[in-house]
Design a protein around this motif. Structure first.
Motif, PDB file in Angstrom:
ATOM      1  N   UNK A  11       0.842  -1.205   0.000  1.00  0.00           N
ATOM      2  CA  UNK A  11       0.000   0.000   0.000  1.00  0.00           C
ATOM      3  C   UNK A  11       0.870   1.245   0.000  1.00  0.00           C
ATOM      4  N   UNK A  12       0.333   2.313  -0.592  1.00  0.00           N
ATOM      5  CA  UNK A  12       1.098   3.551  -0.648  1.00  0.00           C
ATOM      6  C   UNK A  12       1.277   4.125   0.751  1.00  0.00           C
ATOM      7  N   UNK A  13       2.240   4.988   0.911  1.00  0.00           N
ATOM      8  CA  UNK A  13       2.483   5.629   2.200  1.00  0.00           C
ATOM      9  C   UNK A  13       1.275   6.445   2.631  1.00  0.00           C
ATOM     10  N   UNK A  14       0.608   7.088   1.668  1.00  0.00           N
ATOM     11  CA  UNK A  14      -0.568   7.892   1.992  1.00  0.00           C
ATOM     12  C   UNK A  14      -1.695   7.014   2.517  1.00  0.00           C
ATOM     13  N   UNK A  15      -1.928   5.878   1.872  1.00  0.00           N
ATOM     14  CA  UNK A  15      -2.975   4.956   2.315  1.00  0.00           C
ATOM     15  C   UNK A  15      -2.662   4.432   3.704  1.00  0.00           C
ATOM     16  N   UNK A  16      -1.417   4.056   3.927  1.00  0.00           N
ATOM     17  CA  UNK A  16      -1.012   3.554   5.229  1.00  0.00           C
ATOM     18  C   UNK A  16      -1.165   4.626   6.292  1.00  0.00           C
ATOM     19  N   UNK A  17      -0.791   5.856   5.981  1.00  0.00           N
ATOM     20  CA  UNK A  17      -0.902   6.949   6.946  1.00  0.00           C
ATOM     21  C   UNK A  17      -2.355   7.203   7.311  1.00  0.00           C
ATOM     22  N   UNK A  18      -3.238   7.204   6.317  1.00  0.00           N
ATOM     23  CA  UNK A  18      -4.658   7.424   6.588  1.00  0.00           C
ATOM     24  C   UNK A  18      -5.198   6.283   7.429  1.00  0.00           C
ATOM     25  N   UNK A  19      -4.848   5.047   7.069  1.00  0.00           N
ATOM     26  CA  UNK A  19      -5.357   3.893   7.799  1.00  0.00           C
ATOM     27  C   UNK A  19      -4.894   3.916   9.246  1.00  0.00           C
ATOM     28  N   UNK A  20      -3.643   4.208   9.473  1.00  0.00           N
ATOM     29  CA  UNK A  20      -3.110   4.206  10.830  1.00  0.00           C
ATOM     30  C   UNK A  20      -3.564   5.413  11.623  1.00  0.00           C
ATOM     31  N   UNK A  21      -3.612   6.555  10.981  1.00  0.00           N
ATOM     32  CA  UNK A  21      -3.899   7.780  11.710  1.00  0.00           C
ATOM     33  C   UNK A  21      -5.380   7.996  11.954  1.00  0.00           C
ATOM     34  N   UNK A  22      -6.231   7.709  10.982  1.00  0.00           N
ATOM     35  CA  UNK A  22      -7.635   8.080  11.087  1.00  0.00           C
ATOM     36  C   UNK A  22      -8.476   7.023  11.775  1.00  0.00           C
ATOM     37  N   UNK A  23      -8.211   5.800  11.552  1.00  0.00           N
ATOM     38  CA  UNK A  23      -9.067   4.743  12.033  1.00  0.00           C
ATOM     39  C   UNK A  23      -9.306   4.772  13.541  1.00  0.00           C
ATOM     40  N   UNK A  24      -8.288   4.850  14.368  1.00  0.00           N
ATOM     41  CA  UNK A  24      -8.533   4.803  15.805  1.00  0.00           C
ATOM     42  C   UNK A  24      -9.215   6.054  16.366  1.00  0.00           C
ATOM     43  N   UNK A  25      -9.180   7.156  15.637  1.00  0.00           N
ATOM     44  CA  UNK A  25      -9.716   8.406  16.159  1.00  0.00           C
ATOM     45  C   UNK A  25     -11.191   8.626  15.859  1.00  0.00           C
ATOM     46  N   UNK A  26     -11.798   7.791  15.046  1.00  0.00           N
ATOM     47  CA  UNK A  26     -13.193   7.989  14.688  1.00  0.00           C
ATOM     48  C   UNK A  26     -14.101   7.429  15.780  1.00  0.00           C
ATOM     49  N   UNK A  27     -15.118   8.206  16.125  1.00  0.00           N
ATOM     50  CA  UNK A  27     -16.093   7.741  17.109  1.00  0.00           C
ATOM     51  C   UNK A  27     -17.040   6.755  16.436  1.00  0.00           C
ATOM     52  N   UNK A  28     -17.764   5.959  17.214  1.00  0.00           N
ATOM     53  CA  UNK A  28     -18.731   5.030  16.601  1.00  0.00           C
ATOM     54  C   UNK A  28     -19.762   5.746  15.717  1.00  0.00           C
ATOM     55  N   UNK A  29     -20.239   6.907  16.152  1.00  0.00           N
ATOM     56  CA  UNK A  29     -21.215   7.646  15.343  1.00  0.00           C
ATOM     57  C   UNK A  29     -20.574   8.157  14.062  1.00  0.00           C
ATOM     58  N   UNK A  30     -19.342   8.628  14.131  1.00  0.00           N
ATOM     59  CA  UNK A  30     -18.649   9.084  12.930  1.00  0.00           C
ATOM     60  C   UNK A  30     -18.473   7.933  11.949  1.00  0.00           C
ATOM     61  N   UNK A  31     -18.208   6.758  12.442  1.00  0.00           N
ATOM     62  CA  UNK A  31     -18.073   5.592  11.570  1.00  0.00           C
ATOM     63  C   UNK A  31     -19.404   5.291  10.894  1.00  0.00           C
ATOM     64  N   UNK A  32     -20.506   5.366  11.636  1.00  0.00           N
ATOM     65  CA  UNK A  32     -21.822   5.120  11.048  1.00  0.00           C
ATOM     66  C   UNK A  32     -22.154   6.176   9.989  1.00  0.00           C
TER      67      UNK A  32
END
Length: 85
Positions: A11-32
């Motif tokens: 995966x590209x560095x940008x994809x990896x950065x988004x996956x690592x950085x954004x995923x844990x910070x999203x609330x359950x409602x934001x995910x929905x």
């Protein structure tokens, strides 16, 4: 040995950065909300499905776009696909 038909690139560095950085910070409602955007729903439809006000969906979208570092719903939907949301 490579198997035909399989993508072997990393995966590209940008994809990896988004996956690592954004995923844990999203609330359950934001995910929905992000799932709704990924499904192509309007804010009004997302609000109805989640039982919240349309204005609340807009607040979540603003926070999502900031956290995911995107400028519009289309980019947010692409990130949702990348994150497998």
């Amino acid at each position: 040995m490579e198997r035909p038909g399989y993508d072997t690139h990393q995966p590209s560095a940008a994809t990896t950065a988004v996956t690592c950085a954004a995923s844990p910070r999203l609330t359950p409602t934001q995910i929905r909300v992000l799932r709704g955007v990924h499904s192509g729903l309007l804010n009004k439809q997302i609000a109805f499905d989640l039982g919240i006000a349309e204005a609340t969906v807009k607040v979540h979208m603003t926070a999502l776009m900031r956290k995911l570092n995107v400028r519009n719903r289309t980019q947010a939907a692409i990130v949702a696909q990348t994150l497998a949301i």
